[in-house]
Motif scaffolding. Sequence first.
Motif, PDB file in Angstrom:
ATOM      1  N   LEU A   1       0.844  -1.018  -0.076  1.00 36.86           N
ATOM      2  CA  LEU A   1      -0.110   0.107  -0.124  1.00 36.86           C
ATOM      3  C   LEU A   1       0.802   1.300   0.018  1.00 36.86           C
ATOM      4  O   LEU A   1       1.916   1.344   0.524  1.00 36.86           O
ATOM      5  CB  LEU A   1      -0.887   0.022   1.196  1.00 36.86           C
ATOM      6  N   ALA A   2       0.622   2.429  -0.612  1.00 37.86           N
ATOM      7  CA  ALA A   2       1.082   3.344  -0.523  1.00 37.86           C
ATOM      8  C   ALA A   2       0.525   4.187   0.660  1.00 37.86           C
ATOM      9  O   ALA A   2      -0.575   3.928   1.035  1.00 37.86           O
ATOM     10  CB  ALA A   2       0.697   4.427  -1.901  1.00 37.86           C
ATOM     11  N   TYR A   3       1.399   5.209   0.888  1.00 37.50           N
ATOM     12  CA  TYR A   3       1.141   5.633   2.367  1.00 37.50           C
ATOM     13  C   TYR A   3      -0.515   6.554   2.429  1.00 37.50           C
ATOM     14  O   TYR A   3      -1.434   6.283   3.070  1.00 37.50           O
ATOM     15  CB  TYR A   3       1.961   7.048   2.724  1.00 37.50           C
TER      16      TYR A   3
ATOM     17  N   ALA B   1      -3.187   3.810   2.311  1.00 38.68           N
ATOM     18  CA  ALA B   1      -3.519   3.469   3.601  1.00 38.68           C
ATOM     19  C   ALA B   1      -4.221   4.345   4.657  1.00 38.68           C
ATOM     20  O   ALA B   1      -5.333   3.945   5.249  1.00 38.68           O
ATOM     21  CB  ALA B   1      -2.331   2.975   4.456  1.00 38.68           C
ATOM     22  N   GLN B   2      -3.668   5.724   4.434  1.00 37.53           N
ATOM     23  CA  GLN B   2      -4.419   6.629   5.055  1.00 37.53           C
ATOM     24  C   GLN B   2      -5.859   6.833   4.631  1.00 37.53           C
ATOM     25  O   GLN B   2      -6.777   7.052   5.434  1.00 37.53           O
ATOM     26  CB  GLN B   2      -3.745   8.002   5.017  1.00 37.53           C
ATOM     27  N   ALA B   3      -6.430   6.629   3.487  1.00 31.25           N
ATOM     28  CA  ALA B   3      -7.715   6.706   2.801  1.00 31.25           C
ATOM     29  C   ALA B   3      -8.537   5.677   3.343  1.00 31.25           C
ATOM     30  O   ALA B   3      -9.652   6.022   3.675  1.00 31.25           O
ATOM     31  CB  ALA B   3      -7.619   6.847   1.271  1.00 31.25           C
TER      32      ALA B   3
ATOM     33  N   LEU C   1      -3.440  -2.182  13.319  1.00 30.62           N
ATOM     34  CA  LEU C   1      -2.142  -1.739  13.338  1.00 30.62           C
ATOM     35  C   LEU C   1      -2.271  -0.028  13.582  1.00 30.62           C
ATOM     36  O   LEU C   1      -1.314   0.449  14.350  1.00 30.62           O
ATOM     37  CB  LEU C   1      -1.723  -1.429  11.842  1.00 30.62           C
ATOM     38  N   TRP C   2      -3.137   0.623  13.324  1.00 35.77           N
ATOM     39  CA  TRP C   2      -3.596   1.928  13.877  1.00 35.77           C
ATOM     40  C   TRP C   2      -3.545   2.153  15.494  1.00 35.77           C
ATOM     41  O   TRP C   2      -2.922   2.913  16.057  1.00 35.77           O
ATOM     42  CB  TRP C   2      -4.563   2.589  13.098  1.00 35.77           C
TER      43      TRP C   2
ATOM     44  N   ALA D   1       0.036   7.996   8.398  1.00 32.92           N
ATOM     45  CA  ALA D   1       0.484   6.583   7.941  1.00 32.92           C
ATOM     46  C   ALA D   1       2.127   6.758   7.844  1.00 32.92           C
ATOM     47  O   ALA D   1       2.610   5.668   8.183  1.00 32.92           O
ATOM     48  CB  ALA D   1       0.122   6.356   6.492  1.00 32.92           C
ATOM     49  N   HIS D   2       2.398   7.815   7.505  1.00 34.68           N
ATOM     50  CA  HIS D   2       4.045   8.159   7.666  1.00 34.68           C
ATOM     51  C   HIS D   2       4.561   8.028   9.193  1.00 34.68           C
ATOM     52  O   HIS D   2       5.615   7.183   9.276  1.00 34.68           O
ATOM     53  CB  HIS D   2       4.522   9.651   7.170  1.00 34.68           C
TER      54      HIS D   2
END
Length: 743
Positions: free
Chosen positions: A372-374, A377-379, A401-402, A446-447
Amino acid sequence: MYKPKAGLPTREQILDFIATSDVPAGKREIAKGFGLSAQDKIGLKALLKDMADEGLIDSAPGRAFHKMGGIPKVTVLRIADVDDGGNVWAVPERWEAEGVPPPRLRVRERKRGALGVGERILARTEEAGNGWIAHPMKVLAPASEQVLGVLREEAGRLWLTGVDKRERREFAVADAGGAAPGDLVLAELAGKPPKIAARVVSKLGDPFAARSFSLIAIHKLGIPDVFSQETLDEAERVSQLPLGEGREDLRDLPIVAIDPEDARDHDDAVWAEADDDPANAGGWKAIVAIADVSFYVRPKSEVDREARRRGNSVYFPDRVVPMLPEILSAEVCSLKEGADRAALACHLRIGKDGSLKSWRFTRAVVRIAANLAYEEAQAIIDASAPPVDGRGDMLAVLQPLWACWHALAKARDARAPLDLDLPERRVVLDEKGRIMSVSPRERLDAHRLIEDYMIAANVAAAKALEAKKAPVMYRIHEPPSREKLMALKEYLETFDVPFALGQVVRPATFNHIIERIGDADFRPQVMEQILRTQTQAYYAPGNHGHFGLSLGSYAHFTSPIRRYADLLVHRSLVSAYGLGDGGLPADDAANMESVGEIISRLERRAMEAERDTTDRYVAAFLSERVGQVMDVRITGVTNFGFFATVEGIGGDGLMPVRDLGGEYFRFDEGARTLTGEHSGDVFAQGQTLELRLAEANPVSGALRFEMPEGKGAAPPMRGGRKPVREIKRRGRPANIRHQGKRR
């Protein structure tokens, strides 16, 4: 000693004499050694020429002879390598034996560590067993200076303009080597000022081509960017290795890799779930899976030697110069979705307060559930949207994870690491390599999530090796020096921000400064000044902690595809935990100090290359806006002018003091200001103002500004002119407005 004989010596006698002579053996020494008459010397000259033509001997500088494939008794050598044991190896600077590779000589240094790669020495040589020994006589001046530049023609004559923005000189071209005006070339300089001439030794092509900006940095800094065929062949062989027995099978866990959208390789992946152990109520279990590079890249192999020579991968907007061949870095070692991959797994137990309760390391096989791109994943988290392109319920994977990350974030906040919210520029290219945009990279949760998981794994790796009393290649960041703290104090005084030198300085000390400033318009430049106050991080086996992260033990473990330091940590873990082949050899363990110095230096080289290349892309992007007035922010002030960067884009450019107007501007070194003697106009670090872009040079990455109304025109005053004393009282330069906060 040879006894004089009547007539010329035989070929064998001459070869024997050359090999055993205590001094360089030229024609005079050979004639004297054999007691030749004047008439015989004429014949000797012809005989030596025949022997050279037959490939039996060769001549060295000074006309001394040596066996073809051999080395002169006294010759110039270039230091080619310093191995893990600290041994220095050199090769002849001049080598013309066709089909015979130049020999490597072990250099016997009088003082250990005195010679570095690339240095030139005059040395006495001797053959020892099957090898050669060099005894340095003196260190020589560097070889003729090389310059990377662009050719231009003026009045029928060629000139070389260097690509380095710090290089102000131009050089007359004595030999263009087939290159034409406009070509990017590598040239050697010869002569003394003012008669220095350039000789082109390599033509590199069009400096404005899409991929030339990174090529300039590669050539300028000597970054190895081509793998030998031997290295590529070995990488191909080891890529076929089966994963082997005894690996922990983690393929059923939905481990995900979250990386930049434009990531070229995938070192790491993560997984977490609530801990069902009553002893860790409210806590979490997590796995940080890292590519098991040590399984494929074994110590002393060709791939390993090349990886150590490179030290790290270098990332440019248009390409990556990888530490490992692509078959490993982008394929077999890279953690790709749906593929079985070898991993070194860090199993963590994390308390509800984010503390690390325990850790263990295993060799595992993983099957990544998703790359996944950051932003992706954030979306998913923000929109609570379960499905993603048929990858299953990604929301169910990401939510724990979050949740675990929120606990890690609590622990991070408690230890209060240095928190500087400074932007990173992102250059976006199209499929042809043309620049589409240059902008700050967005900073998402996400970063931060991935950063905190990686930090936790890095801490666990360092502490695990400490517990095993195993070698550790620490990532060290020492506290700022008193000199830098004094400079920061003087700087903050210009904004009426107090800073006491007597206190124990911690990262939180700097965070409190930023908090006191709040949303003041000079916040970004204060953060940048705090960043300049910090020391440079480095690698070493002696632990001095990581000041910026506020950690006592820290090692790099999470990026072995692109950093050699991480590979060393992996090998030490493999040895310490008895995880099979590919562990840390004893000589590596004994020489961690010298290896740390080397890879720290190579890291700095990579950072310089990446920064310079981004500057060139920015200059190319702005070259189409030359003549436009734009918002800039002053980043540095000197006695000859000030440097400014274009807001939201970056790129440093000079505004010369001679172009500020007819009046005299007084430079205050402590306050970093230029003040007009009559007008009272103040130019200070951090100010935002409008300037016209006068020049943008993509080849050097340099920008130059001028006043909006032309050279020497006064700047537009926003809010009126204020005297210096009032500016200092209010804590910021008041006659020029500031822009909003940069992220």
